[in-house]
Design an enzyme around this catalytic site. Structure first.
Site, PDB file in Angstrom:
ATOM      1  N   GLY A 320       0.821  -1.197   0.000  1.00  0.00           N
ATOM      2  CA  GLY A 320       0.000   0.000   0.000  1.00  0.00           C
ATOM      3  C   GLY A 320       0.862   1.256   0.000  1.00  0.00           C
ATOM      4  O   GLY A 320       1.945   1.301  -0.588  1.00  0.00           O
ATOM      5  N   SER A 321       0.400   2.284   0.697  1.00  0.00           N
ATOM      6  CA  SER A 321       1.043   3.598   0.632  1.00  0.00           C
ATOM      7  C   SER A 321       2.413   3.657   1.298  1.00  0.00           C
ATOM      8  O   SER A 321       3.099   4.679   1.177  1.00  0.00           O
ATOM      9  CB  SER A 321       0.120   4.653   1.254  1.00  0.00           C
ATOM     10  OG  SER A 321      -1.034   4.824   0.461  1.00  0.00           O
ATOM     11  N   VAL A 322       2.831   2.598   1.983  1.00  0.00           N
ATOM     12  CA  VAL A 322       4.199   2.535   2.468  1.00  0.00           C
ATOM     13  C   VAL A 322       5.168   2.709   1.293  1.00  0.00           C
ATOM     14  O   VAL A 322       6.246   3.304   1.424  1.00  0.00           O
ATOM     15  CB  VAL A 322       4.455   1.188   3.198  1.00  0.00           C
ATOM     16  CG1 VAL A 322       5.945   0.916   3.362  1.00  0.00           C
ATOM     17  CG2 VAL A 322       3.772   1.197   4.562  1.00  0.00           C
ATOM     18  N   LYS A 324       4.932   4.645  -1.120  1.00  0.00           N
ATOM     19  CA  LYS A 324       5.093   6.049  -1.499  1.00  0.00           C
ATOM     20  C   LYS A 324       6.424   6.610  -1.007  1.00  0.00           C
ATOM     21  O   LYS A 324       6.904   7.623  -1.521  1.00  0.00           O
ATOM     22  CB  LYS A 324       3.926   6.877  -0.963  1.00  0.00           C
ATOM     23  CG  LYS A 324       2.612   6.590  -1.686  1.00  0.00           C
ATOM     24  CD  LYS A 324       1.426   7.285  -1.030  1.00  0.00           C
ATOM     25  CE  LYS A 324       0.129   6.932  -1.767  1.00  0.00           C
ATOM     26  NZ  LYS A 324      -1.079   7.412  -1.078  1.00  0.00           N
TER      27      LYS A 324
END
Length: 608
Positions: A320-322, A324
């Protein structure tokens, strides 16, 4: 040919056939009894041992394997205790005597319970309580038990390899009997007969990766030889083989801290974590201080049909957004975006059914704000500027698409020796997928599509950012020692063979991660005992839109980092509190409390 001649010829052929069969049987018997009694059949059956087993009742008092300890010497693989050992043959020895009642009085157990245990026993066993824990005897109790002189009942020191209440079970792993694996891993020993179908080897965890070193010497075994009625044979009734070697077996000193490991497991269980992991690394060295994996499993009764024994901390998942963090690193290092550049988020990308988690959008946000608020639309635009090739390059620079566990190129006869068993390498793009496809690129930007990362890799990425951009290999074992405590082999700390990122970019990432907690999706952590920096992540499981994998990675204290932490709660409902963030906060508070206690002045030495 006359009938009489034909009859004689037939008799001759029958006689010759019987003679050949007879010689064949003799040859077969010779081969079984003398030629290969220890290596009979392709399965490596030891006929000598099998024959002995038919008239022998035995119990292992010590496996003969080396211990696995934490960094301060705590043994995860059991302690030696005096225990009551009961053999089924004792039933005959107790008939018509008051031996059972006298035994019950010594060990403070009800006579009826001991009688029931003896009646049910099919093999030698150690006396345990109702919860399955070994009942430990005092020295005085042991002396009184042995003074009874009852064949088949004895008190001796017993070392159980695994304790039910022990921690770090997924890290330690388990041992079992697997003839196929023995033959594959130990071809020389298999061929020579030193190892066979009865040999026990490591099947997972450190037990497997360090199996050659932990094998050690023969186990300590207590045996009774019995006749056909199960009564002890006079003159050959008892045998006790005990290991006595100054140097072997070898033992492992891990980098784990049992206090941290125990507290992290308690946090996972109190939070009701059914599937997931917690990783705690030393922020300076990258050494593992705790690795928690759920679901739980019993090392003595492993069900290989399930995957509960597998270490979730080293298994890849969509982050997921990790992810990013990687996008931000590539954008900042390549100079295509600055922290103050602005992006507009209306909540919808306009195609590919791609949207932001915030339905109405974030409006106009800087890159710094987009990272803190985890804006999907902004990071889709940033990823397009960076490009797929650079995303993959920086993921590799930060150690997210390779094995991160410690590797020794040449360890004695073992090439490319890996400490971490069962570790997945991670991946960014699937094979054959275009890095220039816009739909693929924007999904990759938010850690979905084909992106896969292990919790251990994610925590190690945090360490790399804290160390100025260079990722290291993660050590799980610091050294191997002889039985007398002298060093056998030490594992030096070493970097991953990747270029890393520059110091300035790493410094900018630390500022971004701090803003996540002060002004973004990690604001719930702002009241932790230590100031925290980190990044949240929510990844769709791929099968059920109502379930997500929840991540939080970060470090603490923010000003002088001591620990890098990754928490993953798998298959969580898409509503309610974020379990990963909750556990991260509790982990930070626990670590802060332990650190404060370790520096607390001793009684009588407090400053006035």
């Amino acid at each position: 040919m006359q009938p009489q001649q034909r009859l004689k010829r037939r008799h001759f052929l029958v006689l010759m056939g019987m003679t050949l069969v007879w010689f064949g049987l003799i040859a077969r018997l010779w081969w079984i009894q003398l030629g290969a009694p220890h290596r009979f059949s392709k399965r490596g059956i030891d006929l000598v041992k099998s024959a002995v087993k038919q008239r022998q009742q035995s119990i292992v008092l010590h496996s003969g394997r080396g211990d696995i300890r934490d960094r301060n010497g705590y043994a995860f693989t059991g302690e030696e205790h005096r225990a009551l050992i009961l053999f089924p043959l004792a039933r005959g020895s107790l008939e018509g005597t008051d031996g059972l009642s006298r035994l019950a009085a010594i060990v403070s157990e009800p006579v009826d319970r001991l009688a029931d245990i003896m009646e049910r026993a099919k093999a030698p066993l150690v006396l345990r309580d109702s919860d399955g824990r070994m009942i430990v005897l005092t020295e005085g109790q042991a002396e009184k038990v042995n003074a009874l002189g009852i064949p088949g009942i004895v008190a001796l020191e017993v070392t159980e390899r695994y304790r039910q209440e022990e921690v770090a079970k997924h890290v330690i792993g388990f041992i079992n009997q697997n003839p196929g694996m023995v033959e594959q891993l130990y071809p020389d020993e298999w061929a020579s007969g030193k190892m066979n179908a009865d040999s026990t080897i490591g099947a997972s965890g450190l037990e497997r990766s360090f199996d050659r070193f932990l094998q050690g010497v023969e186990p300590s075994i207590l045996s009774y030889y019995v006749d056909g009625q199960g009564k002890p044979l006079r003159g050959l009734d008892i045998r006790y083989s005990r290991q006595d070697n100054e140097y072997y077996p070898l033992s492992l000193t891990t980098t784990l801290d049992v206090s941290i490991q125990r507290s992290m497991e308690r946090i996972a269980d109190q939070a009701g974590l059914e599937r997931g992991s917690i990783v705690v690394l030393d922020a300076q060295t990258g050494d593992v201080r705790a690795l928690v994996s759920r679901p739980k499993y019993d090392q003595t009764k492993v069900d290989l049909r399930t995957d509960s024994w597998k270490n979730r901390a080293v298994k890849q998942l969509p982050p997921g957004s990790v992810f990013k963090t990687v996008v931000a690193a590539a954008a900042l290092a390549e100079g295509v975006v600055s922290p103050t550049d602005r992006f507009t988020c209306t909540g919808e990308y306009g195609k590919y059914h791609f949207s932001c988690w915030k339905k109405d959008g974030h409006g106009s946000v800087t890159m710094e704000e987009a990272y803190a608020q985890s804006c999907n639309i902004a990071f889709a635009e940033i990823a397009k500027r960076v490009g797929g090739d650079k995303l993959e390059e920086y993921a590799k620079r930060l150690g997210l698409s390779t094995y991160v566990g410690h590797v020794t190129p040449h360890l004695f006869k073992l090439d490319g020796f890996r400490q971490v068993d069962g570790e997945d390498p991670g991946a960014i793009f699937a094979q054959g997928v275009s890095r220039r496809d816009e739909g693929v690129l924007i999904q990759t930007a938010i850690g979905q599509r084909d992106v896969r990362v292990t919790p251990l890799q994610a925590a190690n990425m945090v360490v790399a950012i804290l160390r100025g951009g260079q990722p290291s290999q993660v050590r799980l074992v610091g050294e191997i020692t002889y039985r007398n405590g002298q060093p056998f082999h030490q594992f030096p700390r070493q970097d991953l063979p990747v270029p890393g990122i520059d110091y300035v970019t790493a410094s900018k990432l630390r500022k971004l991660m701090r803003k996540v907690v002060t002004d973004g999706t990690g604001k719930a952590l702002d009241g932790a005992l230590w100031e925290v920096a980190g990044k949240s992540g929510t990844a769709q499981t791929g099968g059920d839109e109502t379930r997500n994998h929840l991540w939080f990675i970060g470090y603490a204290p923010a000003d002088q980092p001591q620990y890098a932490i990754c928490v993953v709660a798998e298959n969580q409902p898409s509503w309610g509190n974020n379990k990963a963030t909750e556990m991260f906060r509790r982990a930070v508070d626990e670590l802060a409390g332990q650190t404060a206690q370790s520096f607390r002045p001793a009684a009588g030495n407090s400053p006035e």
